[in-house]
Write an enzyme that holds these catalytic residues in place. Structure first.
Site, PDB file in Angstrom:
ATOM      1  N   LYS B  89       9.468 -18.527 -16.128  1.00 47.93           N
ATOM      2  CA  LYS B  89       9.582 -18.173 -14.705  1.00 47.93           C
ATOM      3  C   LYS B  89       9.323 -19.360 -13.771  1.00 47.93           C
ATOM      4  O   LYS B  89       9.882 -19.448 -12.681  1.00 47.93           O
ATOM      5  CB  LYS B  89       8.593 -17.053 -14.367  1.00 47.93           C
ATOM      6  N   GLU B 111       8.157 -10.585  -5.753  1.00 42.51           N
ATOM      7  CA  GLU B 111       7.885  -9.355  -6.492  1.00 42.51           C
ATOM      8  C   GLU B 111       7.509  -9.755  -7.905  1.00 42.51           C
ATOM      9  O   GLU B 111       7.847 -10.856  -8.346  1.00 42.51           O
ATOM     10  CB  GLU B 111       9.138  -8.468  -6.524  1.00 42.51           C
ATOM     11  N   SER B 377      10.827 -16.687 -24.384  1.00 44.58           N
ATOM     12  CA  SER B 377      10.664 -16.791 -22.935  1.00 44.58           C
ATOM     13  C   SER B 377       9.221 -16.803 -22.454  1.00 44.58           C
ATOM     14  O   SER B 377       8.930 -17.337 -21.394  1.00 44.58           O
ATOM     15  CB  SER B 377      11.424 -15.661 -22.251  1.00 44.58           C
TER      16      SER B 377
END
Lengths: 254, 393
Positions: B89, B111, B377
């Site tokens: 991210k 968010e 990830s």
């Protein structure tokens, strides 16, 4: 002629009321519209509830959630409105988000609107370019007026584009906010009302968001054609019920 | 066929910018500037030096020998779990905060579902000294407590989203409402390849460093620039978009997107959008979406907070309907087992999101000679409570 443009052609200011169909009770739709017309309201916006109303604050979100829990859906709303034009003559607008319309089928939705006597649509998340490309011809075919929004951040150039694409009125969002957020207008809003009203637009302006009483109604309509009340009306319905509508409208229009 | 966004912001029939007029100036400002700013030399320099020195890139491409042996194919893991903050991210939040600064914004909103994007946003805000507000569903706040604490330590304000299913979808609604109410000083850092154009393209570009590195690293290790398959989990789809990006137009590379089946596709408790969704509009984008026949958005379910989303980015909707992508759904149970298996075989505890991608090997055979890159990830630290409860550890 369309009932919206007919009414806008008259001298008097326009008080428009928004409510969410299916709230507080599933079968209140017709009763609310009748009470609004009898109380002297000039135009009604019937909200088709949506699960994720992005532009709405807590009051309208809550009413939408309850309406959906009560069982409101697109076909049911159209069947409730089936005979509405036998009793009601003021302009009626459907307001909702684009996805339920898309799923119903844009053409099928517009055809139904015409059949029951709806005069216009407000779909806040259907932007100008998408409307022009995919919807304008269909709306025209069924005699429906599409209403676009502008905000204090909308540039003059874009206001002119929106004016050109509008056939009824422009929904002037009073401040940068979701619905039911602000109370009262400061110098910034008043400046915005005067600025846009002096642009000499083809379409009249009707102000929405932040109007909750006689004072804000008077302020909003000083330079514009009319004003829309939503959250404050829903709060009143919540506490007083349908029998409170006459007093509410009188208190605004006094 | 092109798999990249067109001038109008569409991937095939999906994408666009279905936003209320209140958001038009903000989104338009981004649309007009994102390509210009991100191609400036000073931006690229700052972005790549932060990715190198702060995030720790390039992340390793690790040959998972024991896992490969078990499944009789050649499995590489792209170690995004080793990025600073523990997931991919941060690639995107670094890019977006540099962009926000150049646009003169001093307040950042985001968010978050699993909390990884919230942490990555809070991190870059601390780094740049900008105010940070993160919206997070009340349910997710409860199941991802360590990440909530991290965001608070990093100086962010975490606001619970109390509407709807109180998960990622609702946190996104609240962030969008915040942006409507704060149109001039605020930038909204969306964490996935969702939302109105240009977000899906912008986020995919910031994440595309993943596939760029995969290509370079494969060249070193295998003497080829592309694998036979790239596998990634998809909630909104940002790690998948980044891992697929440089291989989108190379039809020799199989792109495998793994969705969360939850308790099973037909149980009513699932988040497998490609199977259960149809075209509709969510968060400003036309895409595949789980919804009622009436167009109401339905509540998704997955054990993994990061995959618990009723839509999917428009790029992925296009990959699915065009047949370019292979979509597989994995249940909670299979994902949890795959997470345990990777821990035992390779000594890597993955995020539960990532465990979904690892779970495909059980039923999806590959050739012995295939090179399969799984985008790892995120790491599993944030999910320890869920693992503990599930396996009675």
């Amino acid at each position: 002629m369309n009932r919206i443009t007919d009414r806008l052609g008259k001298q008097e200011k326009v008080l428009s009321i928004y409510f969410t169909a299916g709230y507080p009770n599933l079968d209140d739709t017709i009763k609310i519209i009748e009470a609004l017309e009898q109380s002297g309201v000039d135009m009604v916006e019937i909200g088709l509830p949506f699960s994720d109303p992005l532009a709405d604050g807590p009051t309208i979100q809550h009413s939408s959630t309850i309406a959906l829990e009560n069982g409101m859906h697109t076909d049911l709303l159209f069947s409730q409105l089936k005979d509405i034009r036998k009793k009601i003559s003021i302009p009626l607008i459907l307001m909702g988000y684009f996805n339920p319309v898309l799923q119903y089928g844009v053409e099928r939705f517009c055809k139904k609107c015409k059949e029951v006597g709806i005069d216009g649509l407000i779909l806040p998340d259907l932007p100008l370019n998408e409307y022009q490309e995919h919807c304008a011809d269909i709306f025209k075919k069924y005699g429906l007026i599409n209403v676009f929004l502008i905000t204090p951040q909308t540039s003059d150039t874009r206001i002119r584009q929106i004016d050109e694409s509008s056939k009824g009125f422009i929904y002037m969002v009073s401040s940068a906010s979701t619905t039911g957020k602000t109370s009262g207008f400061g110098p910034e809003q008043r400046g915005y009302f005067t600025r846009v009203s002096s642009m000499d637009l083809t379409n009249p302006l009707i102000v929405g968001f932040g109007i909750s009483n006689a004072e804000t109604y008077a302020m909003a309509t000083e330079h514009t054609k009319g004003a829309i009340i939503g959250s404050a009306f829903i709060k009143m319905l919540n506490s007083e019920g349908i029998s409170g509508i006459l007093n509410f409208v009188n208190s605004i229009k006094r | 066929m092109s798999y990249h966004v067109n001038e109008q912001g569409y991937y095939g029939e999906f994408g666009g910018a279905f936003i209320p007029e209140m958001l038009y100036p903000n989104v338009e400002e981004l649309r007009q500037n994102y390509l210009k700013i991100t191609s400036e030399a000073s931006f690229r320099e700052e972005f790549s030096s932060l990715l190198r020195d702060y995030v720790g890139r390039p992340t390793p491409l690790y040959f998972a020998e024991r896992l490969s042996e078990k499944y009789k194919t050649k499995i590489y893991l792209k170690r995004e779990d080793l990025c600073h903050t523990g997931a991919h991210k941060v690639n995107n939040t670094i890019g977006q905060i540099l962009l926000a600064k150049r646009l003169g914004k001093n307040r950042i909103i985001a968010e978050t579902g699993a909390g990884q994007h919230g942490v990555a946003t809070a991190t870059v805000c601390a780094l740049m000294g900008l105010e940070c507000v993160v919206y997070m569903g009340e349910v997710d706040i409860a199941r991802q407590a360590p990440n909530v604490a991290r965001m608070k330590m990093l100086g962010a304000t975490v606001i619970p989203a109390l509407s709807g299913s109180r998960t990622l979808k609702d946190a996104t609604n609240e962030a969008i409402r915040d942006w409507i109410n704060n149109p001039t000083n605020t930038h909204y850092i969306i964490g996935s390849v969702v939302g109105p154009h240009p977000y899906p393209d912008m986020v995919a570009r910031f994440q595309s460093v993943i596939s760029k590195e995969i290509s370079e690293q494969l060249n070193e290790k295998e003497g080829c620039h592309s694998p036979d398959y790239v596998v990634a989990c998809v909630g909104g789809g940002s790690n998948a978009a980044g891992a697929f990006y440089h291989f989108l137009d190379d039809e020799n590379v199989g792109l495998i997107a793994v969705e969360a089946a939850g308790k099973g596709i037909d149980t009513g408790e699932s988040a497998a959008t490609s199977v259960l969704g149809k075209a509709g509009i969510i968060h400003g984008s036309k895409t595949l979406l789980m919804q009622s026949p009436d167009g109401q958005i339905t509540e998704p379910y997955s054990i993994s907070a990061g995959l618990d989303y009723p839509g999917v980015g428009p790029l992925h909707a296009h990959l699915y309907t065009s047949g370019r992508g292979e979509f597989i759904s994995i249940t909670d149970d299979d994902a949890m087992q795959a997470g345990l298996e990777l821990s035992e075989l390779e000594g890597i505890i993955p995020a539960i999101e990532t465990s979904h991608a690892l779970a495909i090997f059980k039923d999806r055979p590959f050739d012995l000679k295939d090179i399969v890159v799984v985008n790892l990830s995120g790491r599993g630290d944030k999910d320890l409570d869920t693992y503990i409860e599930y396996f009675n550890l």
